[in-house]
Design an enzyme around this catalytic site. Structure first.
Site, PDB file in Angstrom:
ATOM      1  N   CYS A   1       0.864  -1.200   0.000  1.00 39.67           N
ATOM      2  CA  CYS A   1       0.000   0.000   0.000  1.00 39.67           C
ATOM      3  C   CYS A   1       0.890   1.236   0.000  1.00 39.67           C
ATOM      4  CB  CYS A   1      -0.913   0.017   1.228  1.00 39.67           C
ATOM      5  SG  CYS A   1      -1.915   1.526   1.336  1.00 39.67           S
TER       6      CYS A   1
ATOM      7  N   CYS B   1       0.138   6.268   1.969  1.00 41.78           N
ATOM      8  CA  CYS B   1       0.711   7.225   2.922  1.00 41.78           C
ATOM      9  C   CYS B   1       2.123   7.593   2.498  1.00 41.78           C
ATOM     10  CB  CYS B   1       0.720   6.620   4.323  1.00 41.78           C
ATOM     11  SG  CYS B   1      -0.923   6.377   4.991  1.00 41.78           S
TER      12      CYS B   1
ATOM     13  N   CYS C   1      -5.547  -1.294   8.806  1.00 34.36           N
ATOM     14  CA  CYS C   1      -4.860  -0.010   8.558  1.00 34.36           C
ATOM     15  C   CYS C   1      -4.799   0.795   9.861  1.00 34.36           C
ATOM     16  CB  CYS C   1      -5.620   0.762   7.479  1.00 34.36           C
ATOM     17  SG  CYS C   1      -5.122   2.483   7.339  1.00 34.36           S
TER      18      CYS C   1
ATOM     19  N   CYS D   1      -8.424  22.806   1.144  1.00 35.50           N
ATOM     20  CA  CYS D   1      -7.646  21.562   1.216  1.00 35.50           C
ATOM     21  C   CYS D   1      -6.610  21.527   0.099  1.00 35.50           C
ATOM     22  CB  CYS D   1      -8.560  20.339   1.179  1.00 35.50           C
ATOM     23  SG  CYS D   1      -9.611  20.303  -0.267  1.00 35.50           S
TER      24      CYS D   1
END
Ligand SMILES: C[S@@+](CC[C@H](N)C(=O)[O-])C[C@H]1O[C@@H](n2cnc3c(N)ncnc32)[C@H](O)[C@@H]1O
Length: 375
Positions: free
Chosen positions: A11, A14, A88, A334
């Site tokens: 993954c 991040c 996670c 954002c």
């Protein structure tokens, strides 16, 4: 924070995983300050607002892979095979505890995971949101309504596994495209909203509405806006892109004028009705309506809040704000790049205060909020 999925290369969500958290915040703040430098000098920045570096996400969007006997819940790899990410480390504790039990119950329903390569199967995603009180909203994204009766029949099983389940719904997404959800949502439970209590305000979250990802940092963001509103004490506040009403309701509750007129504008009808209900619960006179905020011509108010999606508010709304001339604008963004672009289109305003909110630790995503005053 360490993550076995990141270490294994299974993954890559991040980007900053493994970087010490204090260093992440420091670098992120540097980057955002740099992008906004032409508008916000270093002295207007307050210290970043941070929550925890792990266990902060209130929502899990799990792509379903594998088989009906052994489904996986997480992401799909480059060859569309399921990678299980139920453990996670970003999930809030209530969500982390719920996911194994919930997915075990879901597996018992025998729904066939959608197979992207073969374009067969039904269950595409499981989307789970946890409220600060630990209650849950569970959404199944299906290719077609065919398996809906099976989920309906399984409601008791889900509730038995997890008494905190408040809302269960099915979203139909017949197409295979980047947009995760379809237009049709069928709520299977009596309750159709999750109560999201942040400090003294309970927001109502319905299945298709937006909610800030990190409840602790969202609460800090709304508190900051409320403090700014309280210090300015405007007689009227307009909250554009208001979602379920977080900024508008905090403005209505901020110190100062009892007669403050508060209005929220939002494109999603469900979010507007949630905001109206939350205002009624609170007993505050805030009004909400469905409209395209980017195309509004009349944005007259003493203070305007804008909290748009990543694309920002755009030249047209900047021009409307320049001509309506509110005394103050609070812009929560954002994406610093579009915030900087929009600030260039608001020359009549100067940045009075700014703050970074680390809404998305372990990533370079950020939330920055600025208070603008008319020159
Ligand atoms: C970043 S979210 C902010 C929501 C809200 N302020 C909050 O704190 O939860 C952006 C919101 O803008 C809404 N939106 C997107 N485009 C819009 C438009 N053109 N006019 C009004 N609302 C829009 C979305 O539905 C979403 O609720």
């Amino acid at each position: 924070m360490q993550c076995p999925h990141f270490d294994r290369g299974s993954c890559g969500s991040c980007a900053l995983m493994g970087v010490p958290y204090a260093e992440q915040v420091h670098d992120l703040a540097d980057d955002v300050v740099m992008q906004l430098r032409p508008f916000a000098p270093p002295e207007v920045w307050d210290a970043p607002f941070v929550g925890t570096e792990s266990g902060f996400r209130n929502k899990a969007k799990l792509a379903v892979g594998g088989s009906s006997r052994e489904p996986t819940f997480g992401i799909l790899d480059a060859r569309f095979r399921g990678v299980d990410l139920r453990d996670c480390g970003l999930y809030e504790p209530a969500l982390a505890e719920a996911l194994p039990l919930l997915t075990e119950a879901v597996a018992q329903l025998g729904l066939v995971p959608f197979d992207v390569s073969a374009r067969s199967g039904e269950l595409k995603y499981l989307i789970v949101t946890a409220s600060p009180a630990g209650e849950l909203m569970v959404r199944f994204v299906l290719r077609s309504p065919g398996q809906l009766p099976r989920i309906r029949e399984g409601l008791d099983l889900l509730r038995a596994a997890l008494p905190g389940v408040r809302v269960v719904s099915v979203n139909i997404q017949p197409e295979h495209k980047a947009v995760l959800e379809g237009e049709e949502e069928i709520v299977l439970t009596e309750e159709d909203f999750l109560a999201m209590r942040l400090d003294d305000i309970t927001l109502r979250l319905r299945p298709r509405s937006f909610f800030q990802t990190n409840s602790v940092v969202a609460s800090g963001l709304y508190r900051q806006a409320r403090d700014w509103v309280g210090a300015i004490d405007p007689a009227s506040v307009l909250d554009l892109y208001c979602g379920v009403g977080g900024f508008a309701l905090n403005a209505a509750m901020a110190k100062g004028a009892h007669q403050r007129r508060v209005e929220g504008v939002e494109l999603a009808p469900d979010a507007v009705s949630s905001a109206r209900d939350a205002a009624a619960d609170l007993g505050v006179a805030a009004h909400f309506r469905v409209a395209d905020a980017s195309a509004l011509e009349d944005v007259a108010a003493d203070l305007v809040v804008v909290n748009p999606p990543r694309r920002g508010i755009g030249a047209r709304l900047c021009a409307a704000l320049e001509s309506a001339a509110p005394g103050h604008i609070i812009y929560s963004s954002c994406k610093a790049a579009t915030l900087a672009r929009d600030l260039a289109d608001l020359p009549a305003y100067r940045v009075e205060r700014s703050r970074l909110f680390d809404m998305f630790p372990q990533t370079r995503h950020h939330e920055a909020m600025v208070l603008l005053a008319r020159r």
